[in-house]
Design a protein around this motif. Sequence first.
Motif: not given
Length: 114
Positions: A54-56, A12, A43, A52, A63-66
């Motif tokens: 890529e893909g998050w 992280s 964060s 940020v 923080l979360y995955r798209l």
Amino acid sequence: MTSLHKLPHCFSCRYHDPSGHLVCAIHPFGPLSDRCADYVAISEVAEQGFWVPEGWAFDGGELYRLAASELLQTDDSHPIVTGCCPRCGHRFDLGDSPVVHWDCPSCRWLDDSI
């Protein structure tokens, strides 16, 4: 071969290398102790308006995955969709080989989507 010394919170950190070849940009083989003085939470970086992964994304500081549907949003003006430069209308040659870089040779528009 030197083993990598990763701390539980390395994943992280802003400087973390997701490829697995290095621990991070500052400590390629990991910190020398069980505490890293250079740790910067992703964060914290995002809340300050910086990078940020890529893909998050962040929501409420988390923080979360798209989702796949969020990642696949298309830009209807991109040359991969239209076959034309969005700035000058130059038509790209869509011959047999796939186009990787959609940079326009006419007006020098650069595709920064990759």
